[in-house]
Motif scaffolding. Sequence first.
Motif, PDB file in Angstrom:
ATOM      1  N   PRO A   1       4.191   9.891   4.071  1.00 58.52           N
ATOM      2  CA  PRO A   1       4.022   8.536   3.636  1.00 58.52           C
ATOM      3  C   PRO A   1       2.697   7.885   4.195  1.00 58.52           C
ATOM      4  N   LEU A   2       2.292   8.108   5.369  1.00 54.91           N
ATOM      5  CA  LEU A   2       1.055   7.494   5.669  1.00 54.91           C
ATOM      6  C   LEU A   2      -0.248   7.710   4.934  1.00 54.91           C
TER       7      LEU A   2
ATOM      8  N   VAL B   1       4.191   1.038   7.041  1.00 51.13           N
ATOM      9  CA  VAL B   1       4.531   2.207   6.352  1.00 51.13           C
ATOM     10  C   VAL B   1       6.170   1.830   6.013  1.00 51.13           C
ATOM     11  N   HIS B   2       6.559   1.346   4.996  1.00 50.73           N
ATOM     12  CA  HIS B   2       7.595   0.952   4.524  1.00 50.73           C
ATOM     13  C   HIS B   2       8.809   1.902   4.889  1.00 50.73           C
ATOM     14  N   PRO B   3      10.050   1.785   5.299  1.00 46.72           N
ATOM     15  CA  PRO B   3      11.214   2.705   5.256  1.00 46.72           C
ATOM     16  C   PRO B   3      11.378   3.491   4.065  1.00 46.72           C
ATOM     17  N   ARG B   4      11.211   2.822   3.130  1.00 52.68           N
ATOM     18  CA  ARG B   4      11.420   3.423   1.614  1.00 52.68           C
ATOM     19  C   ARG B   4      10.687   4.367   1.460  1.00 52.68           C
ATOM     20  N   LEU B   5       9.317   4.230   1.791  1.00 51.01           N
ATOM     21  CA  LEU B   5       8.350   5.355   1.577  1.00 51.01           C
ATOM     22  C   LEU B   5       8.437   6.585   2.661  1.00 51.01           C
ATOM     23  N   VAL B   6       9.062   6.190   3.811  1.00 50.60           N
ATOM     24  CA  VAL B   6       9.535   7.279   4.592  1.00 50.60           C
ATOM     25  C   VAL B   6      10.662   8.097   4.128  1.00 50.60           C
ATOM     26  N   GLU B   7      11.322   7.326   3.568  1.00 56.57           N
ATOM     27  CA  GLU B   7      12.709   8.147   3.003  1.00 56.57           C
ATOM     28  C   GLU B   7      12.276   8.904   1.575  1.00 56.57           C
TER      29      GLU B   7
ATOM     30  N   LEU C   1       0.803  -1.263   0.229  1.00 55.48           N
ATOM     31  CA  LEU C   1      -0.110  -0.013  -0.111  1.00 55.48           C
ATOM     32  C   LEU C   1       0.963   1.417   0.014  1.00 55.48           C
ATOM     33  N   GLY C   2       0.599   2.185  -0.823  1.00 54.01           N
ATOM     34  CA  GLY C   2       1.302   3.541  -0.800  1.00 54.01           C
ATOM     35  C   GLY C   2       2.427   3.768  -1.700  1.00 54.01           C
ATOM     36  N   TRP C   3       2.700   2.443  -2.287  1.00 55.21           N
ATOM     37  CA  TRP C   3       4.081   2.375  -3.174  1.00 55.21           C
ATOM     38  C   TRP C   3       3.642   3.044  -4.609  1.00 55.21           C
ATOM     39  N   ALA C   4       2.596   2.683  -5.079  1.00 53.40           N
ATOM     40  CA  ALA C   4       2.396   3.573  -6.395  1.00 53.40           C
ATOM     41  C   ALA C   4       2.129   4.871  -6.343  1.00 53.40           C
ATOM     42  N   ALA C   5       1.541   5.421  -5.257  1.00 53.94           N
ATOM     43  CA  ALA C   5       1.346   6.825  -4.975  1.00 53.94           C
ATOM     44  C   ALA C   5       2.578   7.500  -4.884  1.00 53.94           C
TER      45      ALA C   5
END
Length: 323
Positions: free
Chosen positions: A265-266, A250-256, A174-178
Amino acid sequence: MSSQHVPNGSTVAELGEFGLIRAVTENRRQPESTLLGPGDDAAVVAAADSRVVASTDVLVQGVHFRLDWSTPQQVGRKAVAVNLADIAAMGAVPTAVLVGLACPADTPADLVRGLTDGMWEEAAGAGAGVVGGDMVQADQLVVSITALGDLRGRAAITRSGARPGDVVAVCGRLGWAAAGLAVLHRGFRSPVSVANAQRFPEPVYAAGPAAAKAGATAMIDVSDGLLADLGHIAEASGVGIDVRTELLDVHPRLVEVGTALGADPLHWVLTGGEDHALAATFPPFADLPEGWRRIGAVTMPDSGVTVDGAAYAGESGWQHWLS
């Protein structure tokens, strides 16, 4: 299909309709469910269950994909994946894909070959075959996919079966494509893993039938955003759903990426579309299948979708027809 079937530099007009069809269908392997593939007026696909699950989606260049962001092969994969995810969301096993392709006459034949290479690759990975379709001339590139699936004796899992007390769970990213869309819009091409999440999703097709076997009461493909799509389950079932942020991944890569772009990222995880994860509800004491993780609960009737017990501020996901 090897490139020798498409002369270098040829267009679809130069190759012709039937030459193009031969070029993208010859020497392809089909699953056992394909009883008769491309070449006749229609295909024949096994339906041992006596019921067929069907879904269709249309992808338009400039709206759903951009060829300056994605390769034709990636677009082909995406076109098939977004449809097969719908089949999995019903608890069915993908069996077949039908392709409708519209494009200008001067479209390079190599581009079409790349599209279809991606389609065959994605379909094969899900255990389905590309069994037929149609090609027409148009002013812009449009890809339409119809997908078929087999319930294998089980009841279809709809959006309307959730009950108060059920567990809400998801399987997939979830959230990766966005996040990938945000990266590409800024003109970046990395991190590649994040950009690629926008270019083509990676649904967990087997998770749908697994959820059905485990007793899922409702299920949906997360295409428009987690909150928006859980809202469809809530509305169809006449229930409320509460999502707990401490349970979300919430994957660390999304946080980065969020830190680099000044984004939350949330918010991507809650509202971002096009990941094509699956969201489902399960009875309170059900054992979740492998890969599924609890993210919330079904609450009192007609109380809407909440986050940590409160209404979420802002849009909950993608809305068609809005600019």
